[in-house]
Design a protein around this motif. Structure first.
Motif, PDB file in Angstrom:
ATOM      1  N   TYR A  35       4.819 -10.835  33.017  1.00  0.00           N
ATOM      2  CA  TYR A  35       5.025  -9.734  31.848  1.00  0.00           C
ATOM      3  C   TYR A  35       6.496  -9.844  31.252  1.00  0.00           C
ATOM      4  O   TYR A  35       7.464 -10.266  31.773  1.00  0.00           O
ATOM      5  N   GLY A  42       7.514  -0.361  28.298  1.00  0.00           N
ATOM      6  CA  GLY A  42       6.812  -0.732  29.700  1.00  0.00           C
ATOM      7  C   GLY A  42       6.410  -2.221  29.511  1.00  0.00           C
ATOM      8  O   GLY A  42       6.641  -2.659  28.611  1.00  0.00           O
ATOM      9  N   PHE A  45       1.647  -7.420  29.607  1.00  0.00           N
ATOM     10  CA  PHE A  45       1.091  -8.617  30.108  1.00  0.00           C
ATOM     11  C   PHE A  45       0.952  -9.852  29.316  1.00  0.00           C
ATOM     12  O   PHE A  45       0.789  -9.710  28.080  1.00  0.00           O
TER      13      PHE A  45
ATOM     14  N   TYR B  36       3.808   3.145  39.040  1.00  0.00           N
ATOM     15  CA  TYR B  36       4.835   2.293  39.565  1.00  0.00           C
ATOM     16  C   TYR B  36       6.038   2.875  39.513  1.00  0.00           C
ATOM     17  O   TYR B  36       6.311   3.670  38.557  1.00  0.00           O
ATOM     18  N   GLN B  38      10.619   1.777  39.138  1.00  0.00           N
ATOM     19  CA  GLN B  38      11.580   0.881  38.787  1.00  0.00           C
ATOM     20  C   GLN B  38      12.662   1.408  39.106  1.00  0.00           C
ATOM     21  O   GLN B  38      13.378   2.126  38.274  1.00  0.00           O
ATOM     22  N   LEU B  44       9.316  -3.829  39.872  1.00  0.00           N
ATOM     23  CA  LEU B  44       8.365  -2.709  39.887  1.00  0.00           C
ATOM     24  C   LEU B  44       7.888  -2.560  41.426  1.00  0.00           C
ATOM     25  O   LEU B  44       7.472  -3.709  42.076  1.00  0.00           O
ATOM     26  N   PHE B  90       6.204   4.417  35.870  1.00  0.00           N
ATOM     27  CA  PHE B  90       5.486   3.620  34.873  1.00  0.00           C
ATOM     28  C   PHE B  90       3.933   3.732  35.408  1.00  0.00           C
ATOM     29  O   PHE B  90       3.650   3.853  36.226  1.00  0.00           O
ATOM     30  N   LYS B 103      -4.844  -7.897  35.393  1.00  0.00           N
ATOM     31  CA  LYS B 103      -3.928  -7.300  34.273  1.00  0.00           C
ATOM     32  C   LYS B 103      -3.862  -6.165  34.158  1.00  0.00           C
ATOM     33  O   LYS B 103      -4.959  -5.179  34.174  1.00  0.00           O
ATOM     34  N   LEU B 104      -2.519  -5.571  33.840  1.00  0.00           N
ATOM     35  CA  LEU B 104      -2.188  -4.002  33.808  1.00  0.00           C
ATOM     36  C   LEU B 104      -1.844  -3.823  32.396  1.00  0.00           C
ATOM     37  O   LEU B 104      -0.982  -4.394  31.739  1.00  0.00           O
ATOM     38  N   PHE B 106       0.425  -1.095  30.815  1.00  0.00           N
ATOM     39  CA  PHE B 106       1.558   0.007  31.189  1.00  0.00           C
ATOM     40  C   PHE B 106       1.894   0.892  29.954  1.00  0.00           C
ATOM     41  O   PHE B 106       1.886   0.587  28.808  1.00  0.00           O
ATOM     42  N   GLY B 107       2.369   2.095  30.229  1.00  0.00           N
ATOM     43  CA  GLY B 107       2.703   3.318  29.553  1.00  0.00           C
ATOM     44  C   GLY B 107       4.326   2.627  29.338  1.00  0.00           C
ATOM     45  O   GLY B 107       4.669   1.758  29.752  1.00  0.00           O
ATOM     46  N   GLN B 108       4.776   3.543  28.373  1.00  0.00           N
ATOM     47  CA  GLN B 108       6.342   3.323  28.145  1.00  0.00           C
ATOM     48  C   GLN B 108       7.174   3.887  29.022  1.00  0.00           C
ATOM     49  O   GLN B 108       8.387   3.394  28.667  1.00  0.00           O
TER      50      GLN B 108
END
Lengths: 111, 116
Positions: A35, A42, A45, B36, B38, B44, B90, B103-104, B106-108
């Motif tokens: 990633y 964020g 991928f 998650y 961090q 994470l 996250f 595969k993930l 993610f938000g910001q």
């Protein structure tokens, strides 16, 4: 039991250069995902490797390539570096579809 | 395609107060949902996940989240926060197809700042 390890911790490159980042998965894991996490964003991928083959890829150009070795460790290669490639690169490992464990990341700075 | 929106970029809160971090998602297919955490200069760590079943999911460190399909939300809550909860959080989704590859999306991220 060591978790996911990544090397180097930090790296500084100049535009146009090439870089190789390394990831050792958690013991017993066979799948590695990469990633990219830009500052304040964020993670995104890049791709995943299983059985030494790329299984799925995100929206990244061909400048981003990878490899998985028989011992399940993995490398991420980026060619022709751009300023926008500056980011934290995270590696995650899992045993097939099980829970993913993330490494601490490699901080890449492109000048 | 899936997308994740974390509605707050920063959430300041006093120690021992309750907190809610909001997450909405968009998907045309069924999804799995994750939160998650961090900590500075670390990778994470999975707090909790929703795969199926009960919509209230309990995770580590006293966190819980509720899946609301009609509102396409998966908000994270903790009844009483500690200074050590200060971190970046996250929200992430994975569709059932991508779940085979992990595969993930993610938000910001939301920065939780716990003040003494």
């Amino acid at each position: 039991d060591a978790g996911v390890t990544q090397s180097p911790t930090h790296l500084i490159k100049t535009r146009g250069q090439q870089v190789t980042l390394r990831c050792s998965p958690k013991s017993g894991h066979d799948t590695v995902s990469w990633y990219q996490q830009a500052l304040g964003q964020g993670p995104q991928f890049i791709f995943q490797y299983y059985e030494e083959e790329e299984r799925q890829r995100g929206n990244f150009p061909d400048r981003f390539s990878g490899h998985q070795f028989p011992n399940y460790s993995s490398e991420l290669n980026v060619n022709a570096l751009l300023l926008g490639d500056s980011a934290l690169y995270l590696c995650a490992s899992s045993l097939r579809q099980s829970k993913q464990y993330f490494g601490p990341g490699t901080r890449l700075t492109v000048l | 395609a899936q997308s994740v929106t974390q509605l707050d970029s920063q959430v300041p809160v006093f120690e021992e107060a309750p907190v809610e971090l909001r997450c909405n998602y968009s998907s045309s297919v069924s999804v799995y949902l994750f939160w998650y955490v961090q900590y500075p200069n670390q990778g994470l760590q999975l707090l909790l996940k929703y795969l199926s079943g009960s919509t209230l999911v309990k995770g580590i460190n006293g966190f819980e989240a509720e899946f609301n399909k009609s509102q396409t939300s998966f908000h994270l809550r903790k009844p009483s926060v500690h200074i050590s909860d200060t971190a970046e959080y996250f929200c992430a989704v994975s569709d059932l197809l991508s779940s085979n590859t992990g595969k993930l999306i993610f938000g910001q991220g939301t920065t939780l700042q716990v003040k003494p």
